[in-house]
Design a protein around this motif. Structure first.
Motif, PDB file in Angstrom:
ATOM      1  N   ILE A 199       0.867  -1.176   0.000  1.00  0.00           N
ATOM      2  CA  ILE A 199       0.000   0.000   0.000  1.00  0.00           C
ATOM      3  C   ILE A 199       0.904   1.227   0.000  1.00  0.00           C
ATOM      4  O   ILE A 199       1.571   1.512   0.989  1.00  0.00           O
ATOM      5  CB  ILE A 199      -0.931   0.021   1.226  1.00  0.00           C
ATOM      6  CG1 ILE A 199      -1.772  -1.245   1.268  1.00  0.00           C
ATOM      7  CG2 ILE A 199      -1.825   1.265   1.211  1.00  0.00           C
ATOM      8  CD1 ILE A 199      -2.536  -1.436   2.569  1.00  0.00           C
ATOM      9  N   LYS A 200       0.929   1.942  -1.091  1.00  0.00           N
ATOM     10  CA  LYS A 200       1.819   3.090  -1.227  1.00  0.00           C
ATOM     11  C   LYS A 200       1.158   4.394  -0.770  1.00  0.00           C
ATOM     12  O   LYS A 200       1.804   5.260  -0.184  1.00  0.00           O
ATOM     13  CB  LYS A 200       2.281   3.232  -2.684  1.00  0.00           C
ATOM     14  CG  LYS A 200       3.106   2.049  -3.186  1.00  0.00           C
ATOM     15  CD  LYS A 200       4.401   1.909  -2.409  1.00  0.00           C
ATOM     16  CE  LYS A 200       5.315   0.849  -2.996  1.00  0.00           C
ATOM     17  NZ  LYS A 200       6.599   0.740  -2.289  1.00  0.00           N
ATOM     18  N   LEU A 259      -1.590   1.271  -5.099  1.00  0.00           N
ATOM     19  CA  LEU A 259      -1.068  -0.041  -4.720  1.00  0.00           C
ATOM     20  C   LEU A 259      -0.043  -0.516  -5.742  1.00  0.00           C
ATOM     21  O   LEU A 259      -0.130  -0.182  -6.923  1.00  0.00           O
ATOM     22  CB  LEU A 259      -2.199  -1.072  -4.668  1.00  0.00           C
ATOM     23  CG  LEU A 259      -3.403  -0.763  -3.784  1.00  0.00           C
ATOM     24  CD1 LEU A 259      -4.552  -1.700  -4.139  1.00  0.00           C
ATOM     25  CD2 LEU A 259      -3.045  -0.899  -2.314  1.00  0.00           C
ATOM     26  N   THR A 260       0.915  -1.313  -5.268  1.00  0.00           N
ATOM     27  CA  THR A 260       1.790  -2.029  -6.188  1.00  0.00           C
ATOM     28  C   THR A 260       1.636  -3.524  -5.949  1.00  0.00           C
ATOM     29  O   THR A 260       1.351  -3.966  -4.833  1.00  0.00           O
ATOM     30  CB  THR A 260       3.269  -1.640  -6.012  1.00  0.00           C
ATOM     31  OG1 THR A 260       3.694  -1.916  -4.666  1.00  0.00           O
ATOM     32  CG2 THR A 260       3.479  -0.166  -6.319  1.00  0.00           C
ATOM     33  N   PHE A 261       1.823  -4.286  -7.007  1.00  0.00           N
ATOM     34  CA  PHE A 261       1.713  -5.739  -6.958  1.00  0.00           C
ATOM     35  C   PHE A 261       2.999  -6.338  -7.524  1.00  0.00           C
ATOM     36  O   PHE A 261       3.469  -5.916  -8.582  1.00  0.00           O
ATOM     37  CB  PHE A 261       0.524  -6.227  -7.783  1.00  0.00           C
ATOM     38  CG  PHE A 261      -0.768  -5.579  -7.430  1.00  0.00           C
ATOM     39  CD1 PHE A 261      -1.585  -6.113  -6.447  1.00  0.00           C
ATOM     40  CD2 PHE A 261      -1.172  -4.411  -8.067  1.00  0.00           C
ATOM     41  CE1 PHE A 261      -2.783  -5.503  -6.108  1.00  0.00           C
ATOM     42  CE2 PHE A 261      -2.366  -3.792  -7.738  1.00  0.00           C
ATOM     43  CZ  PHE A 261      -3.169  -4.342  -6.749  1.00  0.00           C
ATOM     44  N   LEU A 309      -1.760   0.038  -9.338  1.00  0.00           N
ATOM     45  CA  LEU A 309      -3.127   0.531  -9.481  1.00  0.00           C
ATOM     46  C   LEU A 309      -3.290   1.773  -8.614  1.00  0.00           C
ATOM     47  O   LEU A 309      -3.000   1.740  -7.423  1.00  0.00           O
ATOM     48  CB  LEU A 309      -4.132  -0.541  -9.050  1.00  0.00           C
ATOM     49  CG  LEU A 309      -5.606  -0.136  -9.025  1.00  0.00           C
ATOM     50  CD1 LEU A 309      -6.113   0.108 -10.444  1.00  0.00           C
ATOM     51  CD2 LEU A 309      -6.440  -1.207  -8.341  1.00  0.00           C
ATOM     52  N   THR A 310      -3.730   2.850  -9.226  1.00  0.00           N
ATOM     53  CA  THR A 310      -4.058   4.065  -8.487  1.00  0.00           C
ATOM     54  C   THR A 310      -5.507   4.403  -8.789  1.00  0.00           C
ATOM     55  O   THR A 310      -5.885   4.571  -9.953  1.00  0.00           O
ATOM     56  CB  THR A 310      -3.128   5.228  -8.873  1.00  0.00           C
ATOM     57  OG1 THR A 310      -1.777   4.889  -8.538  1.00  0.00           O
ATOM     58  CG2 THR A 310      -3.509   6.504  -8.128  1.00  0.00           C
ATOM     59  N   VAL A 311      -6.321   4.503  -7.741  1.00  0.00           N
ATOM     60  CA  VAL A 311      -7.762   4.593  -7.920  1.00  0.00           C
ATOM     61  C   VAL A 311      -8.358   5.629  -6.989  1.00  0.00           C
ATOM     62  O   VAL A 311      -7.845   5.877  -5.893  1.00  0.00           O
ATOM     63  CB  VAL A 311      -8.405   3.197  -7.692  1.00  0.00           C
ATOM     64  CG1 VAL A 311      -8.200   2.737  -6.264  1.00  0.00           C
ATOM     65  CG2 VAL A 311      -9.862   3.174  -8.063  1.00  0.00           C
ATOM     66  N   ALA A 320       3.480   7.592  -3.944  1.00  0.00           N
ATOM     67  CA  ALA A 320       3.914   7.318  -2.578  1.00  0.00           C
ATOM     68  C   ALA A 320       4.152   8.648  -1.882  1.00  0.00           C
ATOM     69  O   ALA A 320       5.065   9.384  -2.262  1.00  0.00           O
ATOM     70  CB  ALA A 320       5.183   6.467  -2.566  1.00  0.00           C
ATOM     71  N   ASP A 321       3.294   8.957  -0.917  1.00  0.00           N
ATOM     72  CA  ASP A 321       3.353  10.224  -0.192  1.00  0.00           C
ATOM     73  C   ASP A 321       3.249  11.358  -1.196  1.00  0.00           C
ATOM     74  O   ASP A 321       2.260  11.513  -1.869  1.00  0.00           O
ATOM     75  CB  ASP A 321       4.626  10.299   0.655  1.00  0.00           C
ATOM     76  CG  ASP A 321       4.594  11.453   1.638  1.00  0.00           C
ATOM     77  OD1 ASP A 321       3.482  11.951   1.930  1.00  0.00           O
ATOM     78  OD2 ASP A 321       5.656  11.875   2.099  1.00  0.00           O
TER      79      ASP A 321
END
Length: 227
Positions: free
Chosen positions: A92-93, A102-104, A123-125, A180-181
Motif C-alpha cells: 500500500i503506497k 497499490l503495487t503488486f 493501481l491508483t484509484v 507514494a506520499d
C-alpha cells in the motif's frame, strides 16, 4: 469592507474548505486475501467497508484483474507450463485523500531456468468513484509531461550511474506509476531498460517539481495541500 477584503476572504474560505475536505478523507479499510496452491502463494488486498457497494466492487475487481494479469504474464513471458514457485505480494503506497495507490509484485521460478522472474504492476484509484488513473490523468491537458518526466529520469540515470541496456529516450504516455506520499514513482520492468541484476528500476519524482502541470483535482495534486 473593500473589494480586496472580499476577495481575500473568499480565497481564505476556499482554501479552508479544500483543506477540511482533505482532512476528513480517511483511509479505506483493507484486508489481506490469500491464494494457496501447490508451489503458489499469492497475497492481495481487498477493500472493505465502503458505503457505496458498486464502487467497492469496482475497486476490488480491478485489484483481482491486476493480480490475474501478473500470473498470466509469468506464463507468457517465461513460456512455462508450470512453476516450482510463485509468490505474489502487494504494498500500500498511498491511502489518503480519497486516493489508493497499490503495487503488486509476482515472482515465479520455473524448472530448468537459471533464475526466476519478478514482474510488477500497480493501481491508483479514486475510492469515491472507483475510477482508475492512467499517467496522463495526473496532468493538465496539452502539456509536455512526457518530456518533463523523461528529462528527470535521464538526470537520475546519470546521477545514480545506472547501467542501461540501451540509450533511454523517453517514457510512454501512460507509463506505469504509483504514488507514494508526495512523490510520483515511475517504474520499468526488469530487463526493460536495465540489466536483470538491477531489478525493477524505480524513479521517484517529487510532486512539488511538477505542481505547475498537475491537474488540480488529480490524485497527485491532492497530495499537495497548497493546490
Amino acid at each position: 469592507m473593500s473589494c480586496l477584503g472580499i476577495v481575500n476572504e473568499y480565497n481564505v474560505l476556499t482554501i479552508v474548505k479544500k483543506v477540511m475536505k482533505m482532512a476528513v478523507a480517511l483511509p479505506v479499510n483493507i484486508i489481506v486475501r490469500h491464494i494457496q496452491r501447490e508451489g503458489i502463494q499469492i497475497y492481495f488486498p481487498e477493500v472493505v467497508d465502503l458505503e457505496n457497494k458498486d464502487v467497492l466492487r469496482k475497486i476490488n475487481d480491478k485489484i483481482v484483474t491486476r493480480v490475474e494479469y501478473l500470473i498470466d504474464e509469468q506464463f507468457k513471458q517465461q513460456g512455462a507450463e508450470s512453476f516450482i514457485e510463485m509468490i505474489g505480494t502487494f504494498e500500500i503506497k498511498t491511502n489518503q485523500r480519497h486516493v489508493l495507490s497499490l503495487t503488486f509484485g509476482n515472482y515465479a521460478y520455473a524448472a530448468n531456468y537459471a533464475h526466476g522472474l519478478t514482474l510488477m504492476d500497480s493501481l491508483t484509484v479514486d475510492v469515491e468513484t472507483g475510477n482508475c488513473y492512467a499517467l496522463q490523468d495526473l496532468f493538465k491537458p496539452n502539456n509536455q509531461y512526457v518530456d518533463i518526466l523523461s528529462k528527470e529520469i535521464q538526470r537520475q540515470i546519470i546521477e545514480r550511474d545506472l547501467p542501461m541496456l540501451n540509450n533511454f529516450q523517453k517514457i510512454d504516455e501512460n507509463q506505469p506509476f504509483y504514488i507514494a506520499d508526495k512523490s510520483l514513482n515511475i517504474y520499468f520492468q526488469a530487463y526493460e531498460i536495465t540489466p536483470g541484476y538491477v531489478g525493477i528500476p524505480v524513479f521517484p519524482i517529487n510532486s512539488f517539481l511538477l505542481q505547475d502541470i498537475l491537474l488540480e483535482q488529480g490524485p497527485l495534486a491532492r497530495m499537495l495541500p497548497s493546490l
